[in-house]
Design an enzyme around this catalytic site. Sequence first.
Site: not given
Ligand code: TXE
Length: 497
Positions: A174, A177, A227-228, A231, A249, A283, A384
């Site tokens: 996945k 989006e 991701g974040g 999350t 990560e 990141c 961050e």
């Molecule tokens: O990330 P999300 P967001 C950090 C960065 C950013 C913050 C929020 O600080 O400002 O995270 O970004 C999926 N169950 N990073 O809101 O939501 C989502 O659909 C399963 C750091 O965009 O974490 C997407 O595919 N999956 C980072 C993915 O998680 C879920 C890179 C990341 O989105 C979910 C990006 C759930 N409940 C943001 N909710 C890095 N480590 O490099 C969301 N997703």
Amino acid sequence: MAATLFIDGKWRASSAGRIHEVRSPHDGSLVTTVDEASAADVEDAIDAARKSFDSGVFACWSWRERSELVGRIADLLERDAKLIAKKESDDTGKRLIEAEYDVADVVATFRHFAALGEKHDDHIVDVGLAHVTSRIVSEPIGVCSLIGPWNYPLLQIAWKVAPALVAGCSFILKPSELTPESAIHLMQLVEEAGTPLGVANLILGPGSVVGYALTTDPRIDMVSFTGGLSTGKTIMVGAAPTIKRLALELGGKNPHIIFADADLEAAIDNAVTGAFLHSGQVCSAGTRLIVERSVHDQVVSEIVRRAKEIRLGGPEDLSAETGPLISQSHFKSVENYVAKGVAEGARLLVGGVRANREDLVNGWYFLPTVFDGCTTDMYCVQEESFGPIMTVEVFDSEREAIALGNDTIFGLSGGVWSRDLEKAARVAAGLRHGTIWVNDYGPYRPAAEWGGYKQSGNGRELGSHGLSEYLEIKHIWTNNSPSKSGWFHDSSGGDVQ
Ligand code: TXE
């Protein structure tokens, strides 16, 4: 619109008829529309992955066969590199040239894991008994949910898909989006390369809708997520009842330490790149500058001068050095972050607002920003932003530099600049972060592990550990000369007739 969900070897439209619009971060124009999976689609994808894994259709391939498959995918990625880079730059708004570098890194990732798989071998351990053969074998962990972010969409996914395939896992991918196009293309190549039906599945949609099942369903053995942090915590809670393996990560707030005896020209140049490349949506961005007091004024004034000159521009702008933030909601969160920094007393030296150039006003462009006079208790130092925001702190001793660098809940990466390599090595050893650059900032290679200490995550990607994450280890003890255990004293004393 062609169907964009890939489930059990077939391309399908959303069973709920839901469509998602991808908008350009550069100017808000419509890039494309894709299917948004329903709960029923997610169910089907998990089902297909589980059945394919349990049937052994792929896990029974030899390591060599699976490595060759991953090598073929690398060839196909190379063939389509330009096309994929265009999609990636349309979705993210990043410069086309940067997207091309990213796709080259994706190819290198697939080649790395293919080579690692080729070399893989089970091994025998010596248990000190001549009549026993003790074999350690690696087996695929099972069905994996692979969830990616939007900043390096295909690259972050490649770090998961390539080792999962080499290991012999089945998976549901996945992507974010916000940036689905390159993942759709990858799945077409995974299909073209000859991956068995049901092994590779693609689900599209917001994590809040489709993420729950992908991270809680008992049929999933492992979740690999980038991701974040918040999350990541949600995923950890959801995965706990069925003790799934997690590879997380979750970003960082990375210290970039400059000593007075550094090559200051190189250090300043790397500090600017480390903080503002890709508008800080990295990141490992070095957004927390920690500089020795005696050179503070010189370093900071030069960084500010350069930050003002960074050229922002869209995907096709060849003179641009960085692009827009990914979305309106991310733009707003970066704006709020700056407002908080100002409110808590950080000194805004440059930036802090939207770019007002006429050709950029329809996009999510934020000016490179520097906050001076920062202290570790500040929100802007600890949290961050994932935007182009650098905070500056000063230090007076080596010990203080290490303490500041470690004063964070994160632990992904950091940098140290000094001409005294022994001092730099001591600081590198003292920092609790997964990657430390000495007299450099930012490069990585697939051969070396990547991942975080503390709340930056769990596990490692890349290197050889990046493959181990997808493996279970089995010990097979074979007694070549069976005998009684000697524990049970049979009163008959007799042998089996
Ligand atoms: O990330 P999300 P967001 C950090 C960065 C950013 C913050 C929020 O600080 O400002 O995270 O970004 C999926 N169950 N990073 O809101 O939501 C989502 O659909 C399963 C750091 O965009 O974490 C997407 O595919 N999956 C980072 C993915 O998680 C879920 C890179 C990341 O989105 C979910 C990006 C759930 N409940 C943001 N909710 C890095 N480590 O490099 C969301 N997703």
